[in-house]
Design a protein around this motif. Structure first.
Motif, PDB file in Angstrom:
ATOM      1  N   GLU B   1       0.835  -1.188   0.000  1.00 14.39           N
ATOM      2  CA  GLU B   1       0.000   0.000   0.000  1.00 14.39           C
ATOM      3  C   GLU B   1       0.879   1.252   0.000  1.00 14.39           C
ATOM      4  OE1 GLU B   1      -3.016   0.123   3.024  1.00 14.39           O
ATOM      5  OE2 GLU B   1      -3.151   2.301   2.943  1.00 14.39           O
ATOM      6  N   ILE B   2       0.498   2.207  -0.813  1.00  9.99           N
ATOM      7  CA  ILE B   2       1.253   3.458  -0.906  1.00  9.99           C
ATOM      8  C   ILE B   2       0.802   4.395   0.218  1.00  9.99           C
ATOM      9  CG2 ILE B   2       1.686   5.487  -2.328  1.00  9.99           C
ATOM     10  CD1 ILE B   2       1.287   3.640  -4.773  1.00  9.99           C
ATOM     11  N   VAL B   3       1.758   4.922   0.949  1.00 10.78           N
ATOM     12  CA  VAL B   3       1.476   5.853   2.038  1.00 10.78           C
ATOM     13  C   VAL B   3       1.876   7.259   1.600  1.00 10.78           C
ATOM     14  CG1 VAL B   3       2.001   6.491   4.418  1.00 10.78           C
ATOM     15  CG2 VAL B   3       1.793   4.081   3.788  1.00 10.78           C
ATOM     16  N   LEU B   4       0.976   8.200   1.798  1.00  9.58           N
ATOM     17  CA  LEU B   4       1.233   9.600   1.504  1.00  9.58           C
ATOM     18  C   LEU B   4       1.400  10.360   2.816  1.00  9.58           C
ATOM     19  CD1 LEU B   4      -1.402  10.267  -1.313  1.00  9.58           C
ATOM     20  CD2 LEU B   4       0.999   9.662  -1.578  1.00  9.58           C
ATOM     21  N   THR B   5       2.485  11.105   2.941  1.00 12.42           N
ATOM     22  CA  THR B   5       2.770  11.860   4.151  1.00 12.42           C
ATOM     23  C   THR B   5       2.807  13.346   3.820  1.00 12.42           C
ATOM     24  OG1 THR B   5       4.063  10.022   5.041  1.00 12.42           O
ATOM     25  CG2 THR B   5       4.359  12.184   6.062  1.00 12.42           C
ATOM     26  N   GLN B   6       1.922  14.097   4.467  1.00 15.99           N
ATOM     27  CA  GLN B   6       1.843  15.530   4.199  1.00 15.99           C
ATOM     28  C   GLN B   6       2.600  16.321   5.265  1.00 15.99           C
ATOM     29  OE1 GLN B   6      -2.768  15.190   2.875  1.00 15.99           O
ATOM     30  NE2 GLN B   6      -1.909  17.255   2.757  1.00 15.99           N
ATOM     31  N   SER B   7       3.201  17.424   4.833  1.00 17.87           N
ATOM     32  CA  SER B   7       3.863  18.313   5.773  1.00 17.87           C
ATOM     33  C   SER B   7       3.793  19.759   5.290  1.00 17.87           C
ATOM     34  CB  SER B   7       5.331  17.896   5.938  1.00 17.87           C
ATOM     35  OG  SER B   7       6.022  17.994   4.704  1.00 17.87           O
ATOM     36  N   PRO B   8       3.792  20.727   6.243  1.00 16.85           N
ATOM     37  CA  PRO B   8       3.632  20.482   7.671  1.00 16.85           C
ATOM     38  C   PRO B   8       2.202  20.092   7.996  1.00 16.85           C
ATOM     39  CG  PRO B   8       3.535  22.829   7.232  1.00 16.85           C
ATOM     40  CD  PRO B   8       3.815  22.158   5.898  1.00 16.85           C
ATOM     41  N   ALA B   9       1.964  19.640   9.207  1.00 15.45           N
ATOM     42  CA  ALA B   9       0.605  19.289   9.612  1.00 15.45           C
ATOM     43  C   ALA B   9      -0.267  20.531   9.696  1.00 15.45           C
ATOM     44  CB  ALA B   9       0.631  18.559  10.946  1.00 15.45           C
ATOM     45  N   THR B  10       0.331  21.618  10.144  1.00 15.65           N
ATOM     46  CA  THR B  10      -0.362  22.904  10.249  1.00 15.65           C
ATOM     47  C   THR B  10       0.566  24.002   9.748  1.00 15.65           C
ATOM     48  OG1 THR B  10      -1.621  22.160  12.179  1.00 15.65           O
ATOM     49  CG2 THR B  10      -1.536  24.528  11.776  1.00 15.65           C
ATOM     50  N   LEU B  11       0.014  24.889   8.955  1.00 20.42           N
ATOM     51  CA  LEU B  11       0.764  26.026   8.431  1.00 20.42           C
ATOM     52  C   LEU B  11       0.000  27.286   8.790  1.00 20.42           C
ATOM     53  CD1 LEU B  11       3.191  26.960   6.731  1.00 20.42           C
ATOM     54  CD2 LEU B  11       1.750  26.693   4.697  1.00 20.42           C
ATOM     55  N   SER B  98      -5.228   5.877  -1.793  1.00 18.30           N
ATOM     56  CA  SER B  98      -4.938   6.457  -0.496  1.00 18.30           C
ATOM     57  C   SER B  98      -4.829   7.972  -0.516  1.00 18.30           C
ATOM     58  CB  SER B  98      -3.654   5.848   0.058  1.00 18.30           C
ATOM     59  OG  SER B  98      -2.649   5.829  -0.923  1.00 18.30           O
ATOM     60  N   PHE B  99      -5.208   8.551   0.617  1.00 18.65           N
ATOM     61  CA  PHE B  99      -5.084   9.975   0.871  1.00 18.65           C
ATOM     62  C   PHE B  99      -3.966  10.225   1.874  1.00 18.65           C
ATOM     63  CE2 PHE B  99      -8.957  11.753  -1.029  1.00 18.65           C
ATOM     64  CZ  PHE B  99      -9.760  10.639  -1.161  1.00 18.65           C
ATOM     65  N   GLY B 100      -3.407  11.421   1.827  1.00 18.95           N
ATOM     66  CA  GLY B 100      -2.544  11.864   2.899  1.00 18.95           C
ATOM     67  C   GLY B 100      -3.377  12.148   4.141  1.00 18.95           C
TER      68      GLY B 100
END
Lengths: 117, 108
Positions: B1-11, B98-100
């Motif tokens: 499964e492809i994992v998407l990691t978003q950054s930053p969590a809060t801007l 998948s979603f981030g």
């Protein structure tokens, strides 16, 4: 384009519920359709997909065998039959129209399913 | 499964500033990435697909870039209505799509 979900509510663990999504404003029978859910305060999670003619169906692993996606193109309606519901299935369930193969360009307003005793 | 990691969590930014949100995939997904905006109590809205193509009706201040594993959503000059949650989503593999985990853009 409009998608309107219905059928959500409170249900006990282990029980069943069926969601419906009525489409208008486009040729429903020409589009793949998806269900995507969002647990309270959490992110988006894709749940299930059905081809335009119902001939191909995919599920999230954690719902396979419990959920069934189907459609009635004559009624312009998408369904999600949810059996053996668990607390972790609690979420807002959105139906969404497929765009460019597995993106989602139109979404319904969502219907909340709460699994609780 | 492809994992998407978003950054930053809060801007946290002010109107008129430039916003840059990142999404990293656990494996190459070519350019099969979309960005969505979600406001409280609303359904998500498609902003960008295929990494850099704006969806119909999306203002030009929104742009996307990247390929393979690293992607960016840029909002050139923030408007008050842009403060929201943003999600990336991949369609490289047919399922699961998948979603981030999401990134919150908030007013400073």
């Amino acid at each position: 384009v409009q998608l309107v979900e219905s059928g959500g509510g409170v249900v006990q663990p282990g029980r069943s519920m069926r969601l419906a999504c009525v489409a208008s404003g486009f040729t429903f029978g020409s589009y793949g359709m998806h269900w995507v859910r969002q647990a309270p305060g959490k992110g988006l999670e894709w749940v299930a997909y059905i081809w335009f003619d119902g001939s191909n169906i995919k599920y999230l692993e954690s719902v396979r065998g419990r959920f069934t996606i189907s459609r009635d193109n004559a009624k312009k309606t998408l369904y999600l039959q949810m059996n053996s519901l668990r607390a972790e299935d609690t979420a807002v369930y959105y139906c969404a129209r497929e765009f460019e193969e597995f993106y989602f360009d139109y979404w319904g307003q969502g219907t909340l399913v709460t699994v609780s005793s | 499964e492809i994992v998407l990691t978003q950054s930053p969590a809060t801007l946290s930014l002010s109107p008129g500033e430039r916003a840059t949100l990142s999404c990293r995939a656990s494996q190459s997904i070519s350019d099969y990435l979309a960005w969505y905006q979600q406001k409280p109590g609303q359904a998500p809205r498609l902003l960008i697909y295929d990494a850099s193509t704006r969806a119909t009706g999306i203002p030009a201040r929104f742009s996307g870039s990247g390929s393979e594993t690293d992607f960016t959503l840029t909002i050139s000059s923030l408007e008050p209505e842009d403060f929201a949650l943003y999600y990336c989503q991949q369609r490289f593999n047919r399922a699961p799509h998948s979603f981030g985990q999401g990134a919150r853009l908030e007013i400073k």
